[in-house]
Each structure stands twice: as C-alpha cells, then as structure tokens.
Motif scaffolding. Structure first.
Motif, PDB file in Angstrom:
ATOM      1  N   ASP A 151       2.777 -21.496   4.361  1.00 25.06           N
ATOM      2  CA  ASP A 151       3.866 -21.329   5.058  1.00 25.06           C
ATOM      3  C   ASP A 151       5.233 -21.844   4.658  1.00 25.06           C
ATOM      4  O   ASP A 151       6.154 -22.166   5.586  1.00 25.06           O
ATOM      5  N   ARG A 152       5.562 -21.882   3.947  1.00 28.66           N
ATOM      6  CA  ARG A 152       7.174 -22.105   3.007  1.00 28.66           C
ATOM      7  C   ARG A 152       7.043 -20.957   1.864  1.00 28.66           C
ATOM      8  O   ARG A 152       7.607 -21.001   1.322  1.00 28.66           O
ATOM      9  N   THR A 153       6.589 -20.159   2.490  1.00 30.95           N
ATOM     10  CA  THR A 153       7.071 -18.692   1.618  1.00 30.95           C
ATOM     11  C   THR A 153       7.051 -17.442   2.910  1.00 30.95           C
ATOM     12  O   THR A 153       6.287 -17.354   3.691  1.00 30.95           O
ATOM     13  N   VAL A 154       7.988 -17.088   2.736  1.00 29.22           N
ATOM     14  CA  VAL A 154       8.163 -15.623   3.301  1.00 29.22           C
ATOM     15  C   VAL A 154       7.752 -14.434   2.372  1.00 29.22           C
ATOM     16  O   VAL A 154       8.753 -14.008   1.187  1.00 29.22           O
ATOM     17  N   PHE A 155       7.170 -13.365   2.789  1.00 25.47           N
ATOM     18  CA  PHE A 155       6.879 -12.645   2.280  1.00 25.47           C
ATOM     19  C   PHE A 155       7.146 -11.504   2.808  1.00 25.47           C
ATOM     20  O   PHE A 155       6.965 -10.506   4.494  1.00 25.47           O
ATOM     21  N   THR A 156       7.957 -10.228   2.197  1.00 29.68           N
ATOM     22  CA  THR A 156       8.730  -9.199   3.225  1.00 29.68           C
ATOM     23  C   THR A 156       8.381  -7.872   2.356  1.00 29.68           C
ATOM     24  O   THR A 156       9.554  -7.663   1.169  1.00 29.68           O
ATOM     25  N   PRO A 157       7.350  -6.979   2.429  1.00 26.84           N
ATOM     26  CA  PRO A 157       7.137  -5.738   1.782  1.00 26.84           C
ATOM     27  C   PRO A 157       7.664  -4.843   1.936  1.00 26.84           C
ATOM     28  O   PRO A 157       8.595  -4.660   3.236  1.00 26.84           O
ATOM     29  N   PRO A 158       7.857  -3.937   1.299  1.00 30.78           N
ATOM     30  CA  PRO A 158       8.383  -2.398   1.721  1.00 30.78           C
ATOM     31  C   PRO A 158       7.472  -1.157   2.590  1.00 30.78           C
ATOM     32  O   PRO A 158       6.512  -2.334   2.761  1.00 30.78           O
ATOM     33  N   LEU A 159       7.978  -0.677   3.321  1.00 35.41           N
ATOM     34  CA  LEU A 159       7.591  -0.019   3.757  1.00 35.41           C
ATOM     35  C   LEU A 159       7.099   1.335   3.123  1.00 35.41           C
ATOM     36  O   LEU A 159       7.461   1.338   2.422  1.00 35.41           O
ATOM     37  N   LEU A 162       0.672  -1.252  -0.062  1.00 32.97           N
ATOM     38  CA  LEU A 162       0.008  -0.053  -0.050  1.00 32.97           C
ATOM     39  C   LEU A 162       0.660   0.920   0.127  1.00 32.97           C
ATOM     40  O   LEU A 162       2.358   1.435   0.239  1.00 32.97           O
ATOM     41  N   VAL A 163       0.410   2.191  -0.332  1.00 38.91           N
ATOM     42  CA  VAL A 163       0.580   3.395  -0.938  1.00 38.91           C
ATOM     43  C   VAL A 163       1.171   4.256   0.826  1.00 38.91           C
ATOM     44  O   VAL A 163       2.302   4.867   1.539  1.00 38.91           O
ATOM     45  N   ALA A 164       0.096   4.214   2.226  1.00 34.88           N
ATOM     46  CA  ALA A 164       0.443   4.924   3.183  1.00 34.88           C
ATOM     47  C   ALA A 164      -0.433   3.610   4.120  1.00 34.88           C
ATOM     48  O   ALA A 164      -0.804   2.558   3.935  1.00 34.88           O
ATOM     49  N   TYR A 165       0.333   4.151   5.239  1.00 34.86           N
ATOM     50  CA  TYR A 165      -0.719   3.244   6.563  1.00 34.86           C
ATOM     51  C   TYR A 165      -2.048   2.906   6.828  1.00 34.86           C
ATOM     52  O   TYR A 165      -2.874   4.473   6.670  1.00 34.86           O
ATOM     53  N   LEU A 166      -2.852   2.345   6.257  1.00 36.33           N
ATOM     54  CA  LEU A 166      -4.318   2.133   6.037  1.00 36.33           C
ATOM     55  C   LEU A 166      -4.764   1.764   7.498  1.00 36.33           C
ATOM     56  O   LEU A 166      -4.300   0.606   8.655  1.00 36.33           O
ATOM     57  N   ALA A 203       0.119  -3.880   4.074  1.00 36.51           N
ATOM     58  CA  ALA A 203       0.517  -5.067   2.623  1.00 36.51           C
ATOM     59  C   ALA A 203      -0.383  -5.653   2.964  1.00 36.51           C
ATOM     60  O   ALA A 203      -0.964  -5.874   4.481  1.00 36.51           O
ATOM     61  N   ALA A 204      -1.037  -6.275   2.454  1.00 35.50           N
ATOM     62  CA  ALA A 204      -1.905  -7.835   2.117  1.00 35.50           C
ATOM     63  C   ALA A 204      -1.100  -8.963   0.693  1.00 35.50           C
ATOM     64  O   ALA A 204      -0.651  -8.526   0.331  1.00 35.50           O
ATOM     65  N   VAL A 205      -1.111 -10.312   1.576  1.00 34.65           N
ATOM     66  CA  VAL A 205      -0.986 -11.207   0.538  1.00 34.65           C
ATOM     67  C   VAL A 205      -2.734 -11.546   0.444  1.00 34.65           C
ATOM     68  O   VAL A 205      -3.028 -12.150   1.269  1.00 34.65           O
ATOM     69  N   VAL A 206      -3.187 -11.844  -1.392  1.00 34.53           N
ATOM     70  CA  VAL A 206      -3.794 -12.403  -1.170  1.00 34.53           C
ATOM     71  C   VAL A 206      -4.036 -13.219  -3.130  1.00 34.53           C
ATOM     72  O   VAL A 206      -2.304 -13.269  -2.680  1.00 34.53           O
ATOM     73  N   ASP A 255      -5.244   3.949  -4.196  1.00 31.15           N
ATOM     74  CA  ASP A 255      -4.096   3.493  -2.702  1.00 31.15           C
ATOM     75  C   ASP A 255      -3.032   2.358  -2.901  1.00 31.15           C
ATOM     76  O   ASP A 255      -2.670   1.538  -1.845  1.00 31.15           O
ATOM     77  N   VAL A 256      -3.274   1.829  -3.912  1.00 32.49           N
ATOM     78  CA  VAL A 256      -2.126   0.552  -4.176  1.00 32.49           C
ATOM     79  C   VAL A 256      -1.127   0.874  -4.679  1.00 32.49           C
ATOM     80  O   VAL A 256      -0.238   1.773  -6.026  1.00 32.49           O
ATOM     81  N   ARG A 257       0.348   0.779  -3.977  1.00 37.13           N
ATOM     82  CA  ARG A 257       1.467   1.068  -4.472  1.00 37.13           C
ATOM     83  C   ARG A 257       2.506   0.288  -5.539  1.00 37.13           C
ATOM     84  O   ARG A 257       3.028  -0.020  -6.327  1.00 37.13           O
ATOM     85  N   ALA A 258       1.698  -1.627  -5.144  1.00 36.95           N
ATOM     86  CA  ALA A 258       2.639  -2.772  -6.073  1.00 36.95           C
ATOM     87  C   ALA A 258       1.552  -3.211  -5.739  1.00 36.95           C
ATOM     88  O   ALA A 258       1.310  -3.394  -4.966  1.00 36.95           O
ATOM     89  N   VAL A 259       1.826  -4.475  -7.032  1.00 37.69           N
ATOM     90  CA  VAL A 259       1.263  -6.328  -6.072  1.00 37.69           C
ATOM     91  C   VAL A 259       2.114  -7.161  -7.581  1.00 37.69           C
ATOM     92  O   VAL A 259       2.602  -6.683  -8.371  1.00 37.69           O
ATOM     93  N   ASP A 260       2.587  -7.835  -6.738  1.00 40.29           N
ATOM     94  CA  ASP A 260       3.511  -8.539  -6.809  1.00 40.29           C
ATOM     95  C   ASP A 260       3.303  -9.854  -7.101  1.00 40.29           C
ATOM     96  O   ASP A 260       2.745 -10.326  -5.702  1.00 40.29           O
ATOM     97  N   PRO A 261       3.176 -10.440  -8.556  1.00 35.88           N
ATOM     98  CA  PRO A 261       2.122 -11.866  -8.348  1.00 35.88           C
ATOM     99  C   PRO A 261       3.587 -12.879  -7.878  1.00 35.88           C
ATOM    100  O   PRO A 261       4.838 -12.758  -8.438  1.00 35.88           O
ATOM    101  N   ALA A 262       3.021 -13.625  -6.864  1.00 36.59           N
ATOM    102  CA  ALA A 262       3.834 -15.015  -7.182  1.00 36.59           C
ATOM    103  C   ALA A 262       3.256 -16.276  -7.643  1.00 36.59           C
ATOM    104  O   ALA A 262       3.056 -16.962  -6.746  1.00 36.59           O
ATOM    105  N   PRO A 263       3.300 -16.695  -9.477  1.00 38.92           N
ATOM    106  CA  PRO A 263       2.487 -17.814  -9.055  1.00 38.92           C
ATOM    107  C   PRO A 263       3.558 -18.918  -8.775  1.00 38.92           C
ATOM    108  O   PRO A 263       3.148 -19.846  -8.974  1.00 38.92           O
ATOM    109  N   GLU A 264       4.931 -18.487  -9.135  1.00 39.16           N
ATOM    110  CA  GLU A 264       5.071 -20.563  -8.437  1.00 39.16           C
ATOM    111  C   GLU A 264       5.598 -20.485  -6.379  1.00 39.16           C
ATOM    112  O   GLU A 264       5.237 -21.368  -5.954  1.00 39.16           O
ATOM    113  N   VAL A 265       4.344 -20.042  -5.720  1.00 38.49           N
ATOM    114  CA  VAL A 265       4.360 -20.428  -4.565  1.00 38.49           C
ATOM    115  C   VAL A 265       2.647 -20.872  -4.704  1.00 38.49           C
ATOM    116  O   VAL A 265       1.936 -20.436  -5.205  1.00 38.49           O
TER     117      VAL A 265
END
Length: 343
Positions: free
Chosen positions: A249-257, A109-113, A217-220, A235-245
């Motif tokens: 439980d075996r994925t670590v998400f680290t969104p930028p602040l 997200l662009v800002a804290y909501l 941030a959120a995982v969707v 309000d959305v800064r970026a959507v980073d798709p992860a088709p490999e996921v």
C-alpha cells in the motif's frame, strides 16, 4: 511504560526500604543530617523519574508518508531499465531483507497476454496484482490495476468489473455529447471529444468483456531462485526485484508497456478530429484513423497510470473524466492488494 505505573512501582520497592532506614537513623540524634540527605535524594529521584516518564513519547511508524517506486518514469531509457533489473536480480541473494518470506518483484511481459496464459507464464508464485490495458491502435487507453490472488479467475472477474464501468462511462459520454447545443466551432469540437471518449470506452468495454489479450505486467512474491527462473521464460521481458518493499500500500509500480522499447515518453493520441466546418472540405483529414473496430497492437505508448479497480462491493462505477482526447485521468494511486498466495 506510563508515568503512573512507574511511580507505583517505585513506591512499592523503594518506600518500604526508605521507611526502615529512616526509622533506624531516627533513633540516633547524631545522624539527623544523614536522614535529611536521604529524604532529599529520594524526593529528587522520584521527581526525575516522573519527568523522564512524562517526556517519553511512543515512537510511531516511521514509514508513514514514504512511497517506494518500482519501474520506469517518463524519460527513462527502457533498455537501461531492463539491464538494471537484470543486474539487480542476479545480485539478489537468499539473505535479502525480505528473502525469508519471498521478495516482491515487478514482472514485465514481452506482449499483452490473455488471462488464461498467465498461469503458464507466472507459474505457481504468489501473485498480488496484474496490470492491464486495451492496446487500441493510436489511442490512449486506461491502465488498470487488478488485484489477483487466483490466476486467471480473479483477472477474468476484474476485467468484467472494468467492462461494466467502461459501458457506463461510454453512455455518459454519449449523453454529454447529445446535451451540447449550438453549431459553432467550440460546440462541434466538444461534441467530437465526447464522441471520441464514448468510442474508446465502448471498445475497451467490449475488449475486457471478451477476456482480451490486455495483461502486460504483474506484481509477484517469491524466493530469489524462483524469480531468476521466471526471468528466463520466453514471455517474460524483465523481473525487477524490490527487496526494499514490505508494504504494497506504500509502493507504486510503473512497468513499461510492451511497445515501449526505447524511451518512456508521453503518449500521442491520434483520435478523430472535430466535425469539419462548412468552409472545410468534407473529406476526412489525411491521417485520421477510422473508427476502432478491433483490438490490436498499439502504435503509440500509453501513459504509465495505475488506477485501482473498484472493489466487488462497490455498486456505482467511477465517474468519467472531464472531456478530453484521453479516456481516463492521469492519476497514480497506491492501494494495498490482497496478501499474495500461490496461485
């Protein structure tokens, strides 16, 4: 197939035929050599099959121990990450490996909501997890990962659990500060560190208790077309798709602040200094911030740390970290959130 079952099937299918053939050949003395060879070949076939079945080992899950990482790391260029995420999203097709059931994506997200804004921003996509942090000016605060299938209800409930844990953490810091004896430099510094931890934990508890603007941030999980539509929202800064996921439980998400706009770097915590010694001036040191009284935009980035939220059944809060300027340990944990459904 187990070796025992395979041998039983061989007995049932081959032995009757071999017995009949042996009986016919046994009536002809001139063909005793053929009978001998048939028996030898049969024994060799049974022995070879048994050895093959014994050596066959079941294949396990080949993904055990593998962890997929989605997001940024220290030293990464934030603009570069945003461009890469946009390119990956544009290239995502309906034939992506996970497109049939929806593709997992990290939404930044662009800002804290506040929780109430999330339903409008995320729409009706399936949500698995949201990331939150109290943006206290100049202070490092804990990044929490809240499982959330229902938005905003699960987010509000998760914030309440974090608030309770932070209140306990603040009380523990105060008790530790009171237990420090002595008036030397080391004792004063230790008390100041404990007091700083209590101050930050108290501010975090109050913010989460009030349903603060803390989610960034959120995982969707959604179809590629839906993800591209979400990326176009203000309000959305970026959507980073992860088709490999395939498994969260075996994925670590680290969104930028939201405040990280150039390079991902370790945080700078400008917490209060220890109490001055008698030889030092009694005035506050220039640049030392006043005690935190409100929640606002952070002037420094916080660490990208995911700490799982205690489950509702847990009655005991997490043990607070050892004394330090920060309020939480730098621990990265991958847990499996509930299966996402449409909010």
């Amino acid at each position: 197939m187990r070796a025992g079952n395979l041998l039983r099937q061989l007995d049932q299918r081959l032995l009757p035929q071999l017995t009949r053939a042996a009986a016919r050949l046994g009536d002809r003395p001139s063909r005793s050599g053929v009978l001998t060879w048939a028996a030898a070949l049969s024994a060799a076939a049974v022995l070879g099959t048994a050895l093959w079945a014994a050596d066959e080992t079941p294949l396990g899950d080949r993904t055990v121990g593998e962890v997929t990482r989605v997001g940024v790391s220290d030293g990464d260029s934030v603009p570069g990450y945003l461009r890469s995420a946009a390119a990956d999203l544009a290239a995502l097709t309906q034939s992506a490996p996970a497109a049939e059931d929806g593709t997992y994506a990290l939404v930044t997200l662009v800002a804290y909501l506040p929780p109430q804004r999330l339903a409008t921003v995320l729409g009706d996509v399936g949500v698995s997890t949201v990331f939150g942090r109290v943006p206290l000016p100049g202070r490092q605060t804990e990044i929490v990962r809240i499982p959330a299938m229902r938005v905003p209800d699960d987010v509000v409930a998760g914030m309440g659990q974090v608030a309770a844990r932070k209140e306990t953490e603040a009380a523990d810091y105060r008790a530790r500060a009171a237990a420090v004896d002595g008036d030397g430099d080391g004792e004063r510094e230790l008390r100041a560190r404990y007091a700083s931890g209590a101050e930050v934990a108290t501010a975090e508890a109050a913010a989460y208790r009030s349903g603060c603007s803390c989610v960034y941030a959120a995982v969707v999980r959604a179809a590629p077309g839906v993800l591209r539509g979400m990326a176009a929202r203000p309000d959305v800064r970026a959507v980073d798709p992860a088709p490999e996921v395939y498994r969260l439980d075996r994925t670590v998400f680290t969104p930028p602040l939201p405040e990280q706009d150039d390079v991902v770097r370790p945080p700078v915590d400008t917490g209060p200094s220890p109490e001055p010694t008698p030889a030092q001036p009694s005035e506050p040191t220039p640049g030392t911030p006043e005690p935190v009284a409100s929640v606002g935009e952070s002037s420094e980035p916080a660490p990208v740390v995911t700490i799982p939220l205690p489950t509702p059944s847990s009655a005991e809060p997490t043990e607070p970290p050892p004394p330090s300027i920060t309020t939480s340990p730098d621990v990265t944990t991958a847990v499996e959130p509930p299966t996402p459904t449409s909010s």
